[in-house]
Design a protein around this motif. Structure first.
Motif, short mmCIF file in Angstrom:
data_model
loop_
_atom_site.label_atom_id
_atom_site.label_comp_id
_atom_site.label_asym_id
_atom_site.label_seq_id
_atom_site.Cartn_x
_atom_site.Cartn_y
_atom_site.Cartn_z
N ASN A 163 0.85 -1.21 0.00
CA ASN A 163 0.00 0.00 0.00
C ASN A 163 0.88 1.25 0.00
O ASN A 163 0.89 2.02 0.95
CB ASN A 163 -0.94 0.01 1.22
N ARG A 164 1.60 1.45 -1.07
CA ARG A 164 2.52 2.59 -1.17
C ARG A 164 2.52 3.08 -2.61
O ARG A 164 2.23 2.33 -3.56
CB ARG A 164 3.92 2.21 -0.71
N ARG A 165 2.87 4.34 -2.79
CA ARG A 165 2.85 4.94 -4.12
C ARG A 165 3.96 4.38 -5.00
O ARG A 165 3.75 4.10 -6.18
CB ARG A 165 2.99 6.46 -4.01
N VAL A 166 5.16 4.21 -4.42
CA VAL A 166 6.30 3.70 -5.19
C VAL A 166 6.67 2.32 -4.65
O VAL A 166 7.25 2.18 -3.57
CB VAL A 166 7.52 4.65 -5.08
N LYS A 201 -4.63 0.71 -6.72
CA LYS A 201 -3.25 0.61 -7.23
C LYS A 201 -3.26 0.22 -8.69
O LYS A 201 -3.72 -0.86 -9.06
CB LYS A 201 -2.46 -0.42 -6.42
N LYS A 202 -2.73 1.11 -9.55
CA LYS A 202 -2.70 0.88 -10.98
C LYS A 202 -1.40 0.20 -11.40
O LYS A 202 -0.38 0.28 -10.71
CB LYS A 202 -2.87 2.20 -11.73
N GLU A 239 7.70 -4.23 -11.79
CA GLU A 239 8.85 -5.12 -11.96
C GLU A 239 9.89 -4.87 -10.87
O GLU A 239 10.49 -5.82 -10.35
CB GLU A 239 9.48 -4.95 -13.33
N ALA A 240 10.09 -3.63 -10.51
CA ALA A 240 11.02 -3.32 -9.43
C ALA A 240 10.59 -3.99 -8.13
O ALA A 240 11.42 -4.48 -7.36
CB ALA A 240 11.12 -1.81 -9.24
N PHE A 241 9.26 -4.04 -7.88
CA PHE A 241 8.75 -4.73 -6.69
C PHE A 241 9.03 -6.22 -6.78
O PHE A 241 9.50 -6.84 -5.80
CB PHE A 241 7.25 -4.47 -6.56
N LEU A 242 8.76 -6.83 -7.92
CA LEU A 242 8.99 -8.27 -8.06
C LEU A 242 10.45 -8.62 -7.86
O LEU A 242 10.78 -9.69 -7.31
CB LEU A 242 8.51 -8.74 -9.44
#
Length: 282
Positions: free
Chosen positions: A175-178, A212-213, A220-223
């Motif tokens: 639950n964050r913007r970035v 969250k869009k 990809e950075a999250f993955l």
């Protein structure tokens, strides 16, 4: 009837996954907001149709039978398959015997006491009892905050040897913007004691808000931040996305590239994306 979150996949040898529980579970589930969870492990998801297996699973469990298609289940209202087996991405697991695990989200349900849970059963023994009627349970509390290492160790010890827990990833990571900045939250989560579940640690479900869009580069950075192994133990990840912008082949290919499953939840109006992207389906 309980809401039904379809989380199943393909394979042979599904056996009788509902054998641990019967009408007492179905009656209790009908009186509460519990959500049925199904986890399929060790399958060549692209090769074998799950249709017959899933229909038997749902009939045995008294759940509503949704139409299924060739690779993974889909809800006819809004499911869609966005990518084909010809698209790029690592090959999925080779064909092997599939294990279908059926469970619920959480185990503390007051309406179940006296129906599913026997009269007089101490509340502190409800997990012990439920884990002998089910084959998997999703721990939801980890979404809202850290649990103690001693709690994970206790849950491990109270459940049968072949039992599996799924976990919700912490909301502080999703639950964050970035999303690319979620690294410290992810690291804290895996250092909080979850590894005390040992071999009973199943998939981690990273649930995103409906607002969250899909941002390809950021997602990809999250993955990339999701660890594949910790202390020699392999980890599995699933993502539960809820915005229509994820209904694109780019998202499916990205999930497949990193071997992350896309959760198929059929108890809501959120997007239904029915592509197999990992060696398991949740």
């Amino acid at each position: 009837m309980a809401k039904t979150a379809i989380s199943a996949g393909a394979g042979a040898g599904y056996g009788a996954p509902c054998g641990r529980f019967g009408s007492d579970f179905r009656n209790a589930a009908a009186s509460s907001s519990a959500t049925l969870r199904i986890l399929v492990e060790g399958a060549s998801l692209m090769a074998i149709s799950p249709r017959t297996a899933l229909q038997n699973v749902f009939r045995a469990c008294g759940a509503e039978i949704y139409a299924t298609r060739n690779r993974v289940p889909r809800c006819p209202r809004s499911s869609m398959s966005l990518a084909s087996s010809q698209q790029e991405g690592p090959p999925l697991a080779p064909a092997m015997k599939t294990q279908i695990r059926i469970g619920i989200g959480g185990w503390t349900y007051e309406p179940w006491r006296g129906s599913f849970y026997p009269d007089g059963l101490a509340q502190k023994r409800e997990l012990e009892y439920a884990s002998r009627k089910l084959t998997s349970i999703e721990i939801n509390g980890t979404y809202y905050g850290s649990q103690k290492p001693a709690s994970f160790a206790k849950w491990h010890d109270e459940t049968p040897e072949d039992f599996i827990f799924a976990l919700k990833g912490p909301r502080f990571a999703t639950n964050r913007r970035v999303l690319a900045e979620a690294g410290p939250s992810i690291e804290r989560f895996f250092n909080s004691g979850v590894m005390e579940l040992q071999d009973k640690l199943g998939p981690v479900n990273w649930q995103f808000l409906a607002s969250k869009k899909f941002d390809p580069a950021d997602f990809e950075a999250f993955l990339k931040l999701l660890p594949r192994r910790i202390d020699g133990r392999s980890l599995r990840h699933a993502v539960e996305v809820r915005h229509d912008s994820f209904k694109t082949p780019d998202f499916v290919m990205l999930a497949r590239q990193y071997g992350v499953a896309i959760v198929t939840a059929a108890d809501s109006d959120y997007p239904q994306i029915a592509d197999a992207t990992a060696p398991f389906v949740y």
